[in-house]
Design an enzyme around this catalytic site. Structure first.
Site, PDB file in Angstrom:
ATOM      1  N   ARG A 217       0.855  -1.189   0.000  1.00 36.40           N
ATOM      2  CA  ARG A 217       0.000   0.000   0.000  1.00 36.40           C
ATOM      3  C   ARG A 217       0.892   1.241   0.000  1.00 36.40           C
ATOM      4  O   ARG A 217       1.979   1.237   0.595  1.00 36.40           O
ATOM      5  CB  ARG A 217      -0.904   0.025   1.242  1.00 36.40           C
ATOM      6  N   HIS A 265      -1.134   0.150  -9.846  1.00 36.31           N
ATOM      7  CA  HIS A 265      -1.793  -0.784  -8.907  1.00 36.31           C
ATOM      8  C   HIS A 265      -2.294  -2.047  -9.637  1.00 36.31           C
ATOM      9  O   HIS A 265      -3.482  -2.369  -9.600  1.00 36.31           O
ATOM     10  CB  HIS A 265      -2.950  -0.087  -8.164  1.00 36.31           C
TER      11      HIS A 265
HETATM   12  P1  NAP Z   1      -0.998 -11.838   5.087  1.00 35.86           P
HETATM   13  O1  NAP Z   1      -1.079 -13.263   4.616  1.00 35.86           O
HETATM   14  O2  NAP Z   1      -1.956 -11.381   6.122  1.00 35.86           O
HETATM   15  O3  NAP Z   1       0.501 -11.616   5.585  1.00 35.86           O
HETATM   16  C1  NAP Z   1       0.914 -10.429   6.176  1.00 35.86           C
HETATM   17  C2  NAP Z   1       2.347 -10.580   6.672  1.00 35.86           C
HETATM   18  O4  NAP Z   1       2.770  -9.314   7.210  1.00 35.86           O
HETATM   19  C3  NAP Z   1       2.470 -11.614   7.795  1.00 35.86           C
HETATM   20  O5  NAP Z   1       3.689 -12.328   7.692  1.00 35.86           O
HETATM   21  C4  NAP Z   1       2.477 -10.721   9.036  1.00 35.86           C
HETATM   22  O6  NAP Z   1       3.158 -11.277  10.156  1.00 35.86           O
HETATM   23  C5  NAP Z   1       3.255  -9.524   8.533  1.00 35.86           C
HETATM   24  N1  NAP Z   1       2.985  -8.367   9.391  1.00 35.86           N
HETATM   25  C6  NAP Z   1       1.811  -7.749   9.618  1.00 35.86           C
HETATM   26  N2  NAP Z   1       1.963  -6.737  10.512  1.00 35.86           N
HETATM   27  C7  NAP Z   1       3.263  -6.732  10.846  1.00 35.86           C
HETATM   28  C8  NAP Z   1       4.039  -5.949  11.737  1.00 35.86           C
HETATM   29  N3  NAP Z   1       3.496  -4.965  12.479  1.00 35.86           N
HETATM   30  N4  NAP Z   1       5.360  -6.231  11.853  1.00 35.86           N
HETATM   31  C9  NAP Z   1       5.920  -7.239  11.129  1.00 35.86           C
HETATM   32  N5  NAP Z   1       5.234  -8.019  10.263  1.00 35.86           N
HETATM   33  C10 NAP Z   1       3.918  -7.771  10.134  1.00 35.86           C
HETATM   34  O7  NAP Z   1      -1.135 -10.822   3.860  1.00 35.86           O
HETATM   35  P2  NAP Z   1      -0.940 -11.117   2.304  1.00 35.86           P
HETATM   36  O8  NAP Z   1      -2.088 -11.897   1.785  1.00 35.86           O
HETATM   37  O9  NAP Z   1       0.423 -11.674   2.090  1.00 35.86           O
HETATM   38  O10 NAP Z   1      -1.085  -9.631   1.693  1.00 35.86           O
HETATM   39  C11 NAP Z   1      -0.265  -8.559   2.119  1.00 35.86           C
HETATM   40  C12 NAP Z   1      -0.761  -7.244   1.550  1.00 35.86           C
HETATM   41  O11 NAP Z   1      -0.455  -7.139   0.171  1.00 35.86           O
HETATM   42  C13 NAP Z   1      -2.273  -7.034   1.584  1.00 35.86           C
HETATM   43  O12 NAP Z   1      -2.704  -6.615   2.868  1.00 35.86           O
HETATM   44  C14 NAP Z   1      -2.493  -5.980   0.529  1.00 35.86           C
HETATM   45  O13 NAP Z   1      -2.458  -4.690   1.117  1.00 35.86           O
HETATM   46  C15 NAP Z   1      -1.284  -6.130  -0.401  1.00 35.86           C
HETATM   47  N6  NAP Z   1      -1.690  -6.516  -1.766  1.00 35.86           N
HETATM   48  C16 NAP Z   1      -1.386  -5.674  -2.806  1.00 35.86           C
HETATM   49  C17 NAP Z   1      -1.740  -6.029  -4.119  1.00 35.86           C
HETATM   50  C18 NAP Z   1      -1.387  -5.166  -5.326  1.00 35.86           C
HETATM   51  O14 NAP Z   1      -1.865  -5.417  -6.438  1.00 35.86           O
HETATM   52  N7  NAP Z   1      -0.553  -4.165  -5.196  1.00 35.86           N
HETATM   53  C19 NAP Z   1      -2.399  -7.245  -4.351  1.00 35.86           C
HETATM   54  C20 NAP Z   1      -2.691  -8.074  -3.262  1.00 35.86           C
HETATM   55  C21 NAP Z   1      -2.336  -7.693  -1.977  1.00 35.86           C
HETATM   56  P3  NAP Z   1       2.608 -12.631  10.856  1.00 35.86           P
HETATM   57  O15 NAP Z   1       3.032 -13.747   9.918  1.00 35.86           O
HETATM   58  O16 NAP Z   1       3.310 -12.661  12.149  1.00 35.86           O
HETATM   59  O17 NAP Z   1       1.113 -12.489  10.948  1.00 35.86           O
END
Ligand code: NAP
Length: 302
Positions: A217, A265
């Site tokens: 983001r 995006h």
């Molecule tokens: P996810 O499965 O929920 O994984 C999030 C990761 O971030 C987890 O490893 C989590 O740690 C870590 N995390 C969260 N808060 C943290 C903190 N305060 N300190 C350290 N690590 C932290 O999410 P995801 O499915 O991989 O997606 C991630 C993000 O990608 C989405 O939320 C979205 O905003 C973005 N996204 C962007 C696009 C695009 O087209 N640009 C597309 C899809 C998604 P834990 O393992 O300990 O929980």
């Protein structure tokens, strides 16, 4: 099960025929009604949730749910599931691999030199010379980590809770991850804790001549700090897919900056063909009275 499709962004005609075919015994609606049990939402039109008193599940069509969580109309007592779509995960890994390879093989610079008709060489590095630091080792980060390892890169990753992944140096210490990293890939959810995480101090800890890839983001990255790190030569290049303001305004200095590659995006989009089975599974769970998959932890904010 009565299922409402409510998104101001995702086109209903792209989803409804697939949904109706996959769940022929259920009813799909485009207008809120009192007997709706599941709401499939991108950004729903205002007032939608107030008209769904029997709602048992809010199923997001997207992986990131920070906008939904910030919506004061989102019912607090109803479970919220996010989309974990294997097609989108694969697309994201392709995107971040492409960017890291573009930087690692100096293609960003050769494109610039081509425009200047310059025949010049940069020193070659091997993948094993480079460490890719992945911020967020969730669904997206862990898939990308495995694929970087397969190409021979060293990989380290940051998560909130301790984690173990074969071949990956996993850490909960951000400074440690940044100071090992040549390329940093941001795949974090946007929460109060991760907003502005890629700031001046963080970028300064990265190894010199590296790159930053922000596909999470826009608010994760402090743009002025990034521009300063590029202009000082500390960073070689930045690949940005997400911005505080989207579309990126025409007067943004990022458009014309030689150190920045911009995409609108599109790093990874939900792919209905692979997302559909995930929706079907959660509708079936609602039918059977079971807990849906991929529920959002509202306390953690993701
Ligand atoms: P996810 O499965 O929920 O994984 C999030 C990761 O971030 C987890 O490893 C989590 O740690 C870590 N995390 C969260 N808060 C943290 C903190 N305060 N300190 C350290 N690590 C932290 O999410 P995801 O499915 O991989 O997606 C991630 C993000 O990608 C989405 O939320 C979205 O905003 C973005 N996204 C962007 C696009 C695009 O087209 N640009 C597309 C899809 C998604 P834990 O393992 O300990 O929980």
């Amino acid at each position: 099960v009565n299922v409402l499709f409510a998104s101001t962004i995702e086109p209903a005609e792209r989803w409804l025929p697939l949904l109706e075919r996959a769940l022929p015994q259920d009813r799909f609606l485009q207008e809120p009604r009192g007997d709706v049990e599941v709401a499939l939402v991108g950004i729903p039109p205002p007032g939608t949730f107030a008209r769904l008193p029997k709602l048992k599940l809010v199923q997001s069509l997207w992986m990131g749910v920070e906008k939904l969580l910030a919506d004061p109309e989102l019912p607090r007592g109803v479970p919220l599931a996010r989309m974990v779509d294997p097609g989108m995960v694969a697309a994201m890994s392709e995107t971040v691999l492409a960017h890291v390879l573009d930087w690692h093989r100096h293609f960003w610079l050769y494109r610039q030199w081509q425009r200047e008709k310059q025949w010049k060489h940069r020193r070659q590095f091997m993948a094993l010379d480079r460490t890719v630091g992945i911020l967020g080792l969730g669904e997206l980060g862990s898939d990308a980590a495995k694929k970087f390892l397969a190409l021979g890169f060293k990989v380290c990753g940051w998560s909130r809770r301790p984690k173990a992944m074969p071949g990956v140096h996993c850490s909960t210490d951000l400074d440690e991850v940044l100071s090992r990293s040549d390329a940093v890939v941001c795949l974090l959810p946007l929460t109060a804790q991760t907003k502005g995480i890629l700031n001046k101090a963080a970028l300064a800890k990265m190894r010199k001549s590296g790159c930053v890839i922000n596909v999470a983001r826009g608010a994760h990255l402090v743009l002025n700090d990034l521009l300063a790190a590029l202009d000082s030569g500390h960073l070689a290049h930045a690949y940005l897919d997400v911005f505080d303001e989207e579309p990126l305004p025409a007067d943004s200095p990022l458009w014309a900056h030689a150190g920045v590659t911009i995409t609108p995006h599109v790093a990874a989009l939900t792919e209905p063909r692979t997302a559909l089975p995930r929706i079907v599974e959660n509708v079936e769970r609602v039918r059977r009275g079971e807990t849906p998959l991929n529920l959002v932890d509202r306390e953690a904010g993701y």
